[in-house]
Design an enzyme around this catalytic site. Sequence first.
Site, PDB file in Angstrom:
ATOM      1  N   TYR A   9      29.798  23.954 -14.331  1.00 12.94           N
ATOM      2  CA  TYR A   9      29.925  24.064 -15.796  1.00 12.94           C
ATOM      3  C   TYR A   9      28.586  24.352 -16.475  1.00 12.94           C
ATOM      4  O   TYR A   9      28.561  24.947 -17.546  1.00 12.94           O
ATOM      5  CB  TYR A   9      30.533  22.775 -16.364  1.00 12.94           C
ATOM      6  CG  TYR A   9      32.016  22.674 -16.116  1.00 12.94           C
ATOM      7  CD1 TYR A   9      32.933  23.272 -16.973  1.00 12.94           C
ATOM      8  CD2 TYR A   9      32.517  21.986 -15.019  1.00 12.94           C
ATOM      9  CE1 TYR A   9      34.299  23.202 -16.743  1.00 12.94           C
ATOM     10  CE2 TYR A   9      33.877  21.904 -14.769  1.00 12.94           C
ATOM     11  CZ  TYR A   9      34.764  22.509 -15.646  1.00 12.94           C
ATOM     12  OH  TYR A   9      36.118  22.440 -15.410  1.00 12.94           O
ATOM     13  N   THR A  80      25.268  14.878 -10.878  1.00 11.11           N
ATOM     14  CA  THR A  80      24.574  13.584 -10.784  1.00 11.11           C
ATOM     15  C   THR A  80      25.538  12.488 -11.224  1.00 11.11           C
ATOM     16  O   THR A  80      25.490  12.022 -12.365  1.00 11.11           O
ATOM     17  CB  THR A  80      23.297  13.554 -11.657  1.00 11.11           C
ATOM     18  OG1 THR A  80      23.585  14.147 -12.919  1.00 11.11           O
ATOM     19  CG2 THR A  80      22.150  14.268 -10.999  1.00 11.11           C
ATOM     20  N   LYS A 201      17.184  12.678 -22.430  1.00 12.95           N
ATOM     21  CA  LYS A 201      18.542  13.168 -22.164  1.00 12.95           C
ATOM     22  C   LYS A 201      19.534  11.995 -22.036  1.00 12.95           C
ATOM     23  O   LYS A 201      20.625  12.012 -22.605  1.00 12.95           O
ATOM     24  CB  LYS A 201      18.543  14.004 -20.875  1.00 12.95           C
ATOM     25  CG  LYS A 201      19.904  14.371 -20.349  1.00 12.95           C
ATOM     26  CD  LYS A 201      20.652  15.313 -21.262  1.00 12.95           C
ATOM     27  CE  LYS A 201      22.126  15.386 -20.908  1.00 12.95           C
ATOM     28  NZ  LYS A 201      22.914  16.157 -21.832  1.00 12.95           N
ATOM     29  N   HIS A 239      29.399   5.821 -48.211  1.00 18.11           N
ATOM     30  CA  HIS A 239      28.084   5.194 -48.386  1.00 18.11           C
ATOM     31  C   HIS A 239      27.031   6.209 -47.922  1.00 18.11           C
ATOM     32  O   HIS A 239      27.211   6.843 -46.870  1.00 18.11           O
ATOM     33  CB  HIS A 239      28.034   3.914 -47.532  1.00 18.11           C
ATOM     34  CG  HIS A 239      26.771   3.137 -47.642  1.00 18.11           C
ATOM     35  ND1 HIS A 239      25.559   3.614 -47.175  1.00 18.11           N
ATOM     36  CD2 HIS A 239      26.525   1.908 -48.146  1.00 18.11           C
ATOM     37  CE1 HIS A 239      24.616   2.728 -47.398  1.00 18.11           C
ATOM     38  NE2 HIS A 239      25.172   1.664 -47.995  1.00 18.11           N
ATOM     39  N   CYS A 255      29.278  13.392 -18.934  1.00 11.09           N
ATOM     40  CA  CYS A 255      28.034  13.048 -19.640  1.00 11.09           C
ATOM     41  C   CYS A 255      28.141  11.669 -20.290  1.00 11.09           C
ATOM     42  O   CYS A 255      27.556  10.710 -19.814  1.00 11.09           O
ATOM     43  CB  CYS A 255      27.712  14.104 -20.683  1.00 11.09           C
ATOM     44  SG  CYS A 255      27.208  15.662 -19.936  1.00 11.09           S
ATOM     45  N   LYS A 315      38.455  16.498 -23.310  1.00 12.21           N
ATOM     46  CA  LYS A 315      38.298  16.817 -24.733  1.00 12.21           C
ATOM     47  C   LYS A 315      39.141  18.044 -25.054  1.00 12.21           C
ATOM     48  O   LYS A 315      39.684  18.674 -24.151  1.00 12.21           O
ATOM     49  CB  LYS A 315      36.832  16.997 -25.118  1.00 12.21           C
ATOM     50  CG  LYS A 315      36.186  18.270 -24.605  1.00 12.21           C
ATOM     51  CD  LYS A 315      34.716  18.313 -24.975  1.00 12.21           C
ATOM     52  CE  LYS A 315      34.466  18.653 -26.435  1.00 12.21           C
ATOM     53  NZ  LYS A 315      34.544  20.092 -26.732  1.00 12.21           N
ATOM     54  N   ARG A 322      37.771  16.005 -15.690  1.00 14.11           N
ATOM     55  CA  ARG A 322      37.029  14.973 -14.946  1.00 14.11           C
ATOM     56  C   ARG A 322      36.869  13.704 -15.789  1.00 14.11           C
ATOM     57  O   ARG A 322      36.467  13.770 -16.941  1.00 14.11           O
ATOM     58  CB  ARG A 322      35.650  15.513 -14.550  1.00 14.11           C
ATOM     59  CG  ARG A 322      35.755  16.660 -13.554  1.00 14.11           C
ATOM     60  CD  ARG A 322      34.419  17.216 -13.182  1.00 14.11           C
ATOM     61  NE  ARG A 322      33.721  17.836 -14.290  1.00 14.11           N
ATOM     62  CZ  ARG A 322      32.511  18.356 -14.194  1.00 14.11           C
ATOM     63  NH1 ARG A 322      31.860  18.310 -13.062  1.00 14.11           N
ATOM     64  NH2 ARG A 322      31.945  18.917 -15.239  1.00 14.11           N
TER      65      ARG A 322
END
Length: 406
Positions: A9, A80, A201, A239, A255, A315, A322
């Site tokens: 990706y 990772t 990150k 606000h 992520c 999403k 995943r």
Amino acid sequence: MINVIGLGYIGLPTALMLASHGVEVVGTDYNKELVATLNSGKTTFKEDGLDELFADAVKAGIRFSTEYQKTDTYVVSVPTPYDKFSKKVDACYVVAAVKSVMEICPKGATVVIESTVSPGTIDKYVRPAIEANGFVIGKDIHLVHAPERIIPGNMVYELLHNNRTIGADDKAIGERIKEMYASFCQGDIVVTDIRTAEMTKVVENTFRAVNIAFANELAKICRHDNMDVYEIIRICNMHPRVNILQPGPGVGGHCISVDPWFLVGDYPSLAKVIDESMKTNDGMPDFVLNRIYEIMKENGITDVSRVGLYGLTYKENVDDCRESPTLQLLESQERHLAAPLKVYDPFIEADVVPNQYHDLDAFLADTDLVVIMVKHTEIRENMDKLTDKVVLDCHNICDLPKVYHL
Ligand SMILES: NC(=O)c1ccc[n+]([C@@H]2O[C@H](COP(=O)([O-])OP(=O)(O)OC[C@H]3O[C@@H](n4cnc5c(N)ncnc54)[C@H](O)[C@@H]3O)[C@@H](O)[C@H]2O)c1
């Protein structure tokens, strides 16, 4: 020439972007099938603008291979994950890729790690893997960390426009890699040291996870005492210094549902808010499951096979499922030994779960309670098809007679 290692990706769009901006690129992945697909002229996932970018890159001469190339610059973009037990980053893919690079690269080469890693990972795992080959870092091999920020669904735009961070041991090397990214990136590119780049990150994704968890916790509190969380957030956000996110059925992807755990794993006695936030987000699919049982009871729906989950991806409008909340919910339901719920997602063509449908109308025909897990554009455009259904709307997107919320 730049050899991009890992064409998933992140690696694929990065390689295509570089190539289509005049840089000589070879993309390498050890997945033979993936490389064969790319060499046959097809992209490997759906993403707005990716096919056009692919066509431009192919015209510009990009090549794809399973072989590592002998060259002066490598960009490593491999997975990772985190270790589910220790919560620490699992750097095995990065280390394996770097070791393979070391077997072929000439002295003087620069290795750019794009993969997201926790602070200290490069010191602890990558430097030893390079030094094991007898190379002196800073003399024979230069090291850079260039984490990626793009979001699936808007990758092509964000690659062009996001600001970036480059971490390097040597400022001059950092500036050279900055030039490489500036071939396509119109955002600001900050050059810093490697550890700072690693931390920024992970902190960025942790910030998002904690803020999502706050909204999710509010949804739980409001449900407990029958208050309207959306109205409360709407008013609070008037606000001038408040900007609360929207609650949802959970967090997925590679992520926000992963990277904050790195900090919990590395700093267990310090990262308390982060730990609780991750648990709150991870608890949302179970919360939705409980809502499903409550709503079934309230509406006299006794047959769980009449309940359907709309959306499998993590999403909207992407084909990546995943760690998705729907998968987490199904896993939890399986642990309760319940029959699997029906599932449909317009973006998932392969059969990935039992009871999966590939047609919206067929799915709705077999469903009395529809749970909107993902707010794909398709369902927003087909709200009229839900008018005679009981709906659990986990994203507050529908205005229908029989609608329930988190
Ligand atoms: N997906 C995202 O939205 C996103 C966003 C920002 C950062 N990141 C980070 O980018 C990195 C890559 O993520 P991704 O989503 O692209 O992963 P991915 O799983 O989609 O792709 C990784 C690719 O690397 C290949 N690969 C693994 N080891 C290899 C090796 N030794 N040699 C050659 N190829 C190898 C795999 O076959 C796979 O095609 C991760 O660190 C991730 O956290 C991801």
